[in-house]
Design a protein around this motif. Structure first.
Motif, short mmCIF file in Angstrom:
data_model
loop_
_atom_site.label_atom_id
_atom_site.label_comp_id
_atom_site.label_asym_id
_atom_site.label_seq_id
_atom_site.Cartn_x
_atom_site.Cartn_y
_atom_site.Cartn_z
N GLY A 100 60.16 98.97 54.50
CA GLY A 100 58.89 99.29 53.85
C GLY A 100 58.71 98.65 52.50
O GLY A 100 57.60 98.67 51.95
N SER A 160 59.24 95.36 49.56
CA SER A 160 58.69 94.02 49.43
C SER A 160 59.68 93.10 48.72
O SER A 160 60.50 93.56 47.91
CB SER A 160 57.38 94.05 48.63
OG SER A 160 56.40 94.81 49.26
N VAL A 182 55.15 88.39 61.86
CA VAL A 182 54.99 88.63 60.42
C VAL A 182 53.53 88.65 59.99
O VAL A 182 53.23 88.94 58.83
CB VAL A 182 55.76 87.59 59.58
CG1 VAL A 182 57.22 87.53 60.02
CG2 VAL A 182 55.10 86.22 59.66
N ARG A 219 51.75 90.96 57.33
CA ARG A 219 52.75 91.52 56.40
C ARG A 219 53.22 90.48 55.39
O ARG A 219 53.56 90.82 54.26
CB ARG A 219 53.95 92.03 57.18
CG ARG A 219 53.64 93.14 58.16
CD ARG A 219 54.91 93.74 58.75
NE ARG A 219 55.69 92.77 59.52
CZ ARG A 219 56.96 92.45 59.25
NH1 ARG A 219 57.59 93.02 58.25
NH2 ARG A 219 57.59 91.57 60.01
N MET A 227 56.61 88.96 51.02
CA MET A 227 56.95 89.74 52.20
C MET A 227 56.77 91.22 51.90
O MET A 227 57.46 91.76 51.02
CB MET A 227 58.40 89.46 52.61
CG MET A 227 58.70 87.98 52.82
SD MET A 227 60.35 87.67 53.48
CE MET A 227 61.33 88.24 52.11
N ASN A 228 55.85 91.84 52.61
CA ASN A 228 55.55 93.26 52.43
C ASN A 228 55.89 94.03 53.71
O ASN A 228 56.05 93.44 54.78
CB ASN A 228 54.09 93.46 52.09
CG ASN A 228 53.69 92.77 50.81
OD1 ASN A 228 54.46 92.69 49.86
ND2 ASN A 228 52.46 92.25 50.77
N SER A 229 55.98 95.32 53.59
CA SER A 229 56.26 96.19 54.74
C SER A 229 57.44 95.68 55.54
O SER A 229 57.39 95.57 56.77
CB SER A 229 55.02 96.30 55.65
OG SER A 229 53.91 96.78 54.93
N LEU A 230 58.50 95.37 54.85
CA LEU A 230 59.67 94.78 55.50
C LEU A 230 60.32 95.73 56.48
O LEU A 230 60.35 96.96 56.28
CB LEU A 230 60.67 94.33 54.44
CG LEU A 230 60.30 93.02 53.74
CD1 LEU A 230 61.05 92.85 52.43
CD2 LEU A 230 60.57 91.84 54.66
N LYS A 231 60.85 95.15 57.55
CA LYS A 231 61.50 95.90 58.62
C LYS A 231 62.94 95.43 58.75
O LYS A 231 63.25 94.28 58.40
CB LYS A 231 60.77 95.65 59.94
CG LYS A 231 59.28 95.97 59.91
CD LYS A 231 58.63 95.58 61.23
CE LYS A 231 57.14 95.87 61.23
NZ LYS A 231 56.49 95.48 62.51
N ASP A 277 63.57 92.00 60.04
CA ASP A 277 63.31 90.84 59.19
C ASP A 277 64.58 90.33 58.52
O ASP A 277 64.55 89.29 57.86
CB ASP A 277 62.29 91.21 58.10
CG ASP A 277 60.92 91.52 58.66
OD1 ASP A 277 60.30 92.50 58.18
OD2 ASP A 277 60.46 90.81 59.57
#
Length: 125
Positions: free
Chosen positions: A15, A17, A64, A67, A83-87, A90
């Protein structure tokens, strides 16, 4: 010859960045298509995003899209990947790359002439 140096990787919670940077040497940066790729352990290197020489066109992998955001500053000879909302998926080593010829297909690793050394991105769950 172009030298590329990535920075900005690190450990982040899901979640969160990160902003990656790719600094390029040489006076021809502004004429190259630039791309970001990533490689997770045991997997092939895969396309993440690319940007045209002018910055007017951007391309993203479906995984991606929405995001991540790619950008470039041709005055500073630098490319970025926000990079946002990272999982957790990733997690990988992220590489920047330069394409002198500006191939129309930007997703192929074979189309890029210069590569950076990579920066590790780790996303914890």
């Amino acid at each position: 010859q172009v030298q590329l140096v990535e920075s900005g990787g690190g450990l982040v919670q899901a979640g969160g960045s990160l902003r990656l940077s790719c600094a390029a040497s040489g006076r021809t940066f502004s004429s190259y298509t630039m791309g970001w790729f990533r490689q997770a352990p045991g997997k092939e290197r895969e396309f993440v995003a690319a940007i045209s020489w002018s910055g007017g066109s951007t391309y993203y992998a479906d995984s991606v899209k929405g995001r991540f955001a790619i950008s470039r500053d041709n005055v500073k000879n630098t490319m970025y990947l926000q990079m946002n909302s990272l999982k957790p998926e990733d997690t990988a080593v992220y590489y920047c790359a330069a394409d002198r010829v500006r191939h129309s297909i930007v997703e192929n690793t074979s189309g890029y002439d210069y590569w950076g050394q990579g920066t590790q991105v780790t996303v914890s769950s």
